[in-house]
Design a protein around this motif. Structure first.
Motif, mmCIF file in Angstrom:
data_model
loop_
_atom_site.group_PDB
_atom_site.id
_atom_site.type_symbol
_atom_site.label_atom_id
_atom_site.label_comp_id
_atom_site.label_asym_id
_atom_site.label_seq_id
_atom_site.Cartn_x
_atom_site.Cartn_y
_atom_site.Cartn_z
ATOM 1 N N HIS A 1 -3.380 -32.004 66.207
ATOM 2 C CA HIS A 1 -2.985 -30.796 66.931
ATOM 3 C C HIS A 1 -3.341 -30.873 68.412
ATOM 4 C CE1 HIS A 1 -1.345 -28.037 63.833
ATOM 5 N NE2 HIS A 1 -1.998 -28.848 63.016
ATOM 6 N N THR A 2 -4.422 -31.579 68.729
ATOM 7 C CA THR A 2 -4.857 -31.653 70.131
ATOM 8 C C THR A 2 -4.060 -32.682 70.924
ATOM 9 O OG1 THR A 2 -7.061 -31.210 69.238
ATOM 10 C CG2 THR A 2 -6.933 -31.769 71.566
ATOM 11 N N ALA A 3 -3.553 -33.697 70.230
ATOM 12 C CA ALA A 3 -2.851 -34.779 70.922
ATOM 13 C C ALA A 3 -1.562 -34.273 71.565
ATOM 14 C CB ALA A 3 -2.534 -35.895 69.930
ATOM 15 N N ASP A 4 -1.105 -35.029 72.581
ATOM 16 C CA ASP A 4 0.162 -34.676 73.220
ATOM 17 C C ASP A 4 1.335 -35.218 72.426
ATOM 18 O OD1 ASP A 4 -0.655 -33.555 76.049
ATOM 19 O OD2 ASP A 4 -2.035 -35.188 75.533
ATOM 20 N N LYS A 5 1.076 -36.312 71.723
ATOM 21 C CA LYS A 5 2.143 -36.907 70.916
ATOM 22 C C LYS A 5 1.520 -37.685 69.763
ATOM 23 C CE LYS A 5 6.705 -37.267 71.036
ATOM 24 N NZ LYS A 5 7.562 -36.080 71.279
ATOM 25 N N ILE A 6 2.272 -37.774 68.679
ATOM 26 C CA ILE A 6 1.780 -38.541 67.542
ATOM 27 C C ILE A 6 2.757 -39.670 67.238
ATOM 28 C CG2 ILE A 6 1.236 -38.449 65.063
ATOM 29 C CD1 ILE A 6 0.672 -35.400 65.524
ATOM 30 N N ILE A 7 2.204 -40.876 67.081
ATOM 31 C CA ILE A 7 3.035 -41.984 66.603
ATOM 32 C C ILE A 7 2.676 -42.205 65.137
ATOM 33 C CG2 ILE A 7 3.489 -44.468 66.770
ATOM 34 C CD1 ILE A 7 2.875 -44.276 69.761
ATOM 35 N N SER A 8 3.675 -42.274 64.288
ATOM 36 C CA SER A 8 3.375 -42.587 62.897
ATOM 37 C C SER A 8 4.045 -43.907 62.541
ATOM 38 C CB SER A 8 3.844 -41.476 61.962
ATOM 39 O OG SER A 8 5.210 -41.643 61.639
ATOM 40 N N VAL A 9 3.463 -44.623 61.589
ATOM 41 C CA VAL A 9 3.940 -45.976 61.296
ATOM 42 C C VAL A 9 5.179 -46.003 60.416
ATOM 43 C CG1 VAL A 9 1.731 -47.146 61.663
ATOM 44 C CG2 VAL A 9 2.272 -46.175 59.414
ATOM 45 N N SER A 10 5.576 -44.823 59.890
ATOM 46 C CA SER A 10 6.778 -44.801 59.055
ATOM 47 C C SER A 10 7.265 -43.366 58.913
ATOM 48 C CB SER A 10 6.481 -45.375 57.666
ATOM 49 O OG SER A 10 5.502 -44.583 57.034
ATOM 50 N N ASN A 11 8.480 -43.231 58.409
ATOM 51 C CA ASN A 11 8.981 -41.893 58.078
ATOM 52 C C ASN A 11 8.177 -41.309 56.935
ATOM 53 O OD1 ASN A 11 11.234 -41.542 59.913
ATOM 54 N ND2 ASN A 11 12.132 -43.290 58.827
ATOM 55 N N PHE A 12 7.738 -42.217 56.020
ATOM 56 C CA PHE A 12 6.904 -41.823 54.892
ATOM 57 C C PHE A 12 5.653 -41.094 55.399
ATOM 58 C CE2 PHE A 12 3.387 -43.055 52.003
ATOM 59 C CZ PHE A 12 3.863 -42.584 50.793
ATOM 60 N N THR A 13 5.033 -41.684 56.416
ATOM 61 C CA THR A 13 3.813 -41.104 56.973
ATOM 62 C C THR A 13 4.117 -39.854 57.800
ATOM 63 O OG1 THR A 13 2.746 -43.243 56.957
ATOM 64 C CG2 THR A 13 1.826 -41.615 58.456
#
Lengths: 391, 419
Positions: free
Chosen positions: B187-199
């Motif tokens: 919630h605090t981050a400006d952006k989130i990178i996730s390693v998959s659509n699953f994640t």
């Protein structure tokens, strides 16, 4: 009259090394040679050499002192390799004529439980090495860890032994005393039972300061022995030889205790020392014991659970003994030897998970940091053997 | 552009995929002319994995573009993949290298893992105040506190990279404190990178994050330094087919399912050996279970294998099975494919989104997985087809592309936060 019968067990296994994936199929050297050498040297230094010297001098000064030993084949091999002095002292002891040797399975194995055929072969091998190194042929048998049952008594009788040793476990004796000679219901052989209270007073409790009997002196112990006078014929004191100086360090006074014991024991005119074969000659059985389920001298349970209770131990044991036919048929001597070394009971003892979290005696003797590593190293060595069998 | 990056493992000392992924991304970024300052906790040395001849390899020895990447060691100990209770049980097994190359037990360090996380965060904050950079990139929950502290101290935007969530690691029984840390970080981050659509789905479903805040950047596989070895496993490979499990032995990776698959395969074919490579909190249980099932005489427990031996291990295998119950990405199947090993992977994985020349099944469907494995073992043509197809797919995946996507994310974040 009461006879004191001392039997000391001398055993060192070939400890396995951490046997890895990359070794399988490439390396049939399963032992940790450096560790085995170091342990033999350490135990020789702390126990075998000083204790043998002590008994030699005592045999010299007490013409009535008699003792007995059983020395496993794997221990003898390692003495020849790593501590010839120990072996030569044992030879001098036996040469006195008042030190008796017993027979056991060469590899200190559980073959009596898993393969009668293999059992007989290993006992014969042990006879041979005792004959070769000491020039004597024992007439009394003691099985690995005093494992005993009707069946094992029959095997020993078949092999011509006149007596066999066992644990005087409460659950088989009931109201009866271990201080007499018995016989199995199934075999015509004398049965000598360990007096575990007096034996363990020395072997386990000697240095325990919380024990009411501490400090244990030769006088005090002789008093306890004398109490059996009139209500028993023989007190069998069976213990690991490593008790003297290794399990009970020299600082505890254990050497001092043994040094004074013969003199104190013999100061009572009714007491004498006997070897197991003399006990078997001299005394008639006072009763029959019927023991179907194997007993041993290990742990509180006095059964096989130290080596053959959890799934890893049972799987390892069954897998190993299942190879017997194939290994013997193949006839490769090195492989047969490796297969037999894997049978040494210690390998399965190291896999024991009983009490493991309490950090007790199992952990103290375990070269692996957890039973599961003992199992995986064992089973990986087993895989290597299977591959070679398929060659 | 300069990135302040925080991660908790990095080769050569990594026991899981995170280290591999960090290495790949950093390497890719360095090729795209991005400077990276990587803040790494002390790497403890695991006693049980002591391998003779394995000495401490300096980070300089890693194949990164010179000058672009700096790795800075923080004075805090973080052991990857440990939950707080495991840390308590296991920390006595860990050692740390002193400057003179001697090993010292870890006892001097903080009591629990959250202490270490705080300690690491404080030091990262100091670095953030002293160094000049454009953006912060933090990998997985242990570094989230550090990322947030650095963001607050420097005013620079924070991108967090989710390689796994607490739901994946625990089979759906999250530790509340770890979950809270993850949620707060996301919630605090400006952006989130996730390693998959699953994640991404997990993040949206379990952490209440707006899908628009999450960008998917798939992992890849490093093909540099790849050597095909003719290894000395001849005797083993001659007599047996080898089925491989490679991963941490923990609930997430489905080692217990692997045993059930093994039992079913052995029912059909006896000439099969199953190799477990890895360690983990379920190791003892799995060893005992294998013995109870009576199949341990067909299982090789190889324990921990150092990173530089991993390709050799893949090359022993005839099939790689990844029966993970919840796998955010799963780099290992790509490594297996690179090593020309046919793979069977759990549908419950991110990697299933990027490859097709493999068998994808539900992790719980042991019956079917065993059947497919036997089909591959019995059918060299099928094996050939899978291997060749997979090799092509793997060759099209590379960390440079993943890194390029990260750079796009950075640029978007920087653009959005610059007004």
């Amino acid at each position: 009259m009461v006879a004191i019968c001392f039997y000391f067990q001398v055993h060192q296994p070939y400890r396995l090394r951490q046997y890895s994936l990359f070794d399988i199929g490439n390396n049939d050297h399963y032992e940790d040679e450096a560790k085995n050498k170091a342990i033999m040297e350490k135990v020789a230094h702390k126990c075998y050499i000083p204790a043998n010297k002590l008994f030699l001098s005592m045999l010299h000064s007490h013409p009535d002192l008699k003792i007995s030993y059983s020395i496993s084949g794997t221990a003898l091999e390692q003495m020849e390799k790593y501590s010839p002095e120990t072996l030569s002292l044992f030879q001098q002891l036996v040469a006195t004529g008042r030190v008796e040797l017993l027979n056991e399975t060469y590899y200190h194995s559980l073959s009596s439980i898993f393969s009668p055929q293999e059992f007989k072969e290993q006992v014969q091998m042990h006879r041979d090495i005792i004959k070769r190194l000491f020039g004597v042929t024992p007439s009394v048998f003691r099985n690995t860890e005093l494992i005993y049952s009707n069946h094992i008594a029959m095997l020993a009788e078949e092999m011509g032994y006149k007596a066999i040793l066992a644990e005087g476990a409460d659950h088989i004796l009931g109201w009866r005393s271990p201080n007499f000679v018995y016989k199995p219901t199934t075999a015509n052989i004398k049965l000598l039972l360990k007096n575990y209270r007096l034996s363990d007073d020395i072997a386990f409790r000697f240095s325990n300061r919380d024990w009411a009997g501490w400090p244990l002196t030769a006088e005090k112990f002789t008093d306890w022995v004398n109490q059996a006078n009139g209500s028993g014929e023989v007190i069998n004191l069976f213990m690991d030889y490593e008790t003297i100086g290794e399990h009970q360090w020299a600082e505890t006074g254990i050497f001092h205790f043994f040094h004074h014991l013969p003199e104190k024991v013999l100061s009572h005119p009714d007491n004498l020392f006997m070897t197991p074969s003399e006990v078997a000659e001299k005394f008639d059985p006072v009763g029959e014991l019927d023991i179907h389920h194997p007993i041993s001298w290990a742990d509180i349970e006095r059964d096989l659970s130290a080596w053959a209770s959890n799934s890893m131990q049972l799987h390892a044991l069954h897998s190993l003994y299942n190879l017997e036919g194939a290994v013997k048929k193949k006839g490769d001597l090195r492989m047969i030897e490796n297969w037999r070394k894997l049978q040494t009971s210690d390998n399965f003892y190291y896999m024991c998970t009983k009490w493991f979290s309490d950090g007790d005696v199992h952990k103290y003797f375990n070269p692996f940091d957890k039973p599961h590593n003992a199992f995986t190293s064992f089973i990986n060595a087993y895989h290597d053997m299977v591959l070679r069998l398929k060659d | 552009m300069k990135v302040l990056m925080m991660g908790w493992e990095f080769p050569p000392y990594n026991i899981g995929g995170l280290g591999t992924a960090c290495h790949g991304i950093v390497k890719g970024l360095s090729k795209h002319d991005v400077d990276v300052l990587f803040l790494l906790p002390q790497i403890p040395y695991y006693k049980e994995s002591c391998i003779k001849g394995l000495s401490l390899i300096g980070v300089n020895n890693i194949d990164l573009a010179p000058g672009k990447v700096k790795v800075k060691r923080m004075d805090a100990i973080l052991v990857p993949y440990f939950d707080p209770s495991t840390w308590e049980e296991e920390k006595h097994k860990y050692f740390i290298y002193e400057k003179d190359n001697t090993l010292k037990p870890l006892t001097l360090y903080g009591k629990d893992i959250f202490n270490q996380i705080q300690k690491y965060a404080e030091q990262c904050e100091k670095v953030a105040l002293a160094e000049d950079f454009d953006i912060i990139h933090a990998h997985d929950w242990m570094t989230f506190a550090a990322g947030v502290r650095a963001k607050e101290a420097s005013g620079k935007p924070l991108v967090i990279h989710v390689h796994a969530t607490e739901f994946d690691r625990t089979g759906g029984h999250p530790n509340q404190q770890i979950y809270d840390t993850e949620r707060w970080g996301m919630h605090t981050a400006d952006k989130i990178i996730s390693v998959s659509n699953f994640t991404k789905g997990m993040i949206v479903q379990h952490y209440g994050i707006d899908p628009a805040k999450v960008e998917v950047v798939h992992n890849a596989v490093d093909k540099d330094n790849y050597v095909e070895t003719v290894y000395e496993f001849n005797r083993l490979r001659e007599k047996f087919k080898i089925v491989l499990f490679l991963g941490r032995i923990t609930i997430q990776k489905g080692p217990d399912w692997f045993l059930h698959i093994a039992a079913r395969i052995l029912h059909e074919r006896k000439d099969v050996m199953f190799v477990f490579v890895g360690t983990g909190d379920m190791e003892n249980r799995i060893i005992e279970q294998a013995a109870t099932m009576g199949i341990a005489n067909h299982i090789i427990f190889a324990g921990h294998i150092p990173y530089n031996f991993i390709d050799k291990v893949y090359q022993v295998a005839d099939i790689y099975i990844m029966p993970s119950i919840s796998e955010p990405f799963g780099i290992t199947p790509l490594e297996a494919m690179k090593n020309k090993i046919p793979t069977i992977i759990s549908k419950q994985s991110g990697v299933a989104e990027v490859v097709n020349n493999c068998v994808k099944l539900d992790f719980w469907d042991c019956e079917k997985i065993a059947k497919e494995a036997i089909k591959i073992l019995n059918n060299p043509e099928l094996k050939e087809r899978l291997v060749n197809g997979a090799l092509e797919e793997v060759n099209n995946l590379n960390w440079d592309d993943s890194a390029a996507k990260c750079i796009t994310v950075y640029n978007n974040v920087l653009r959005d936060s610059s007004w």
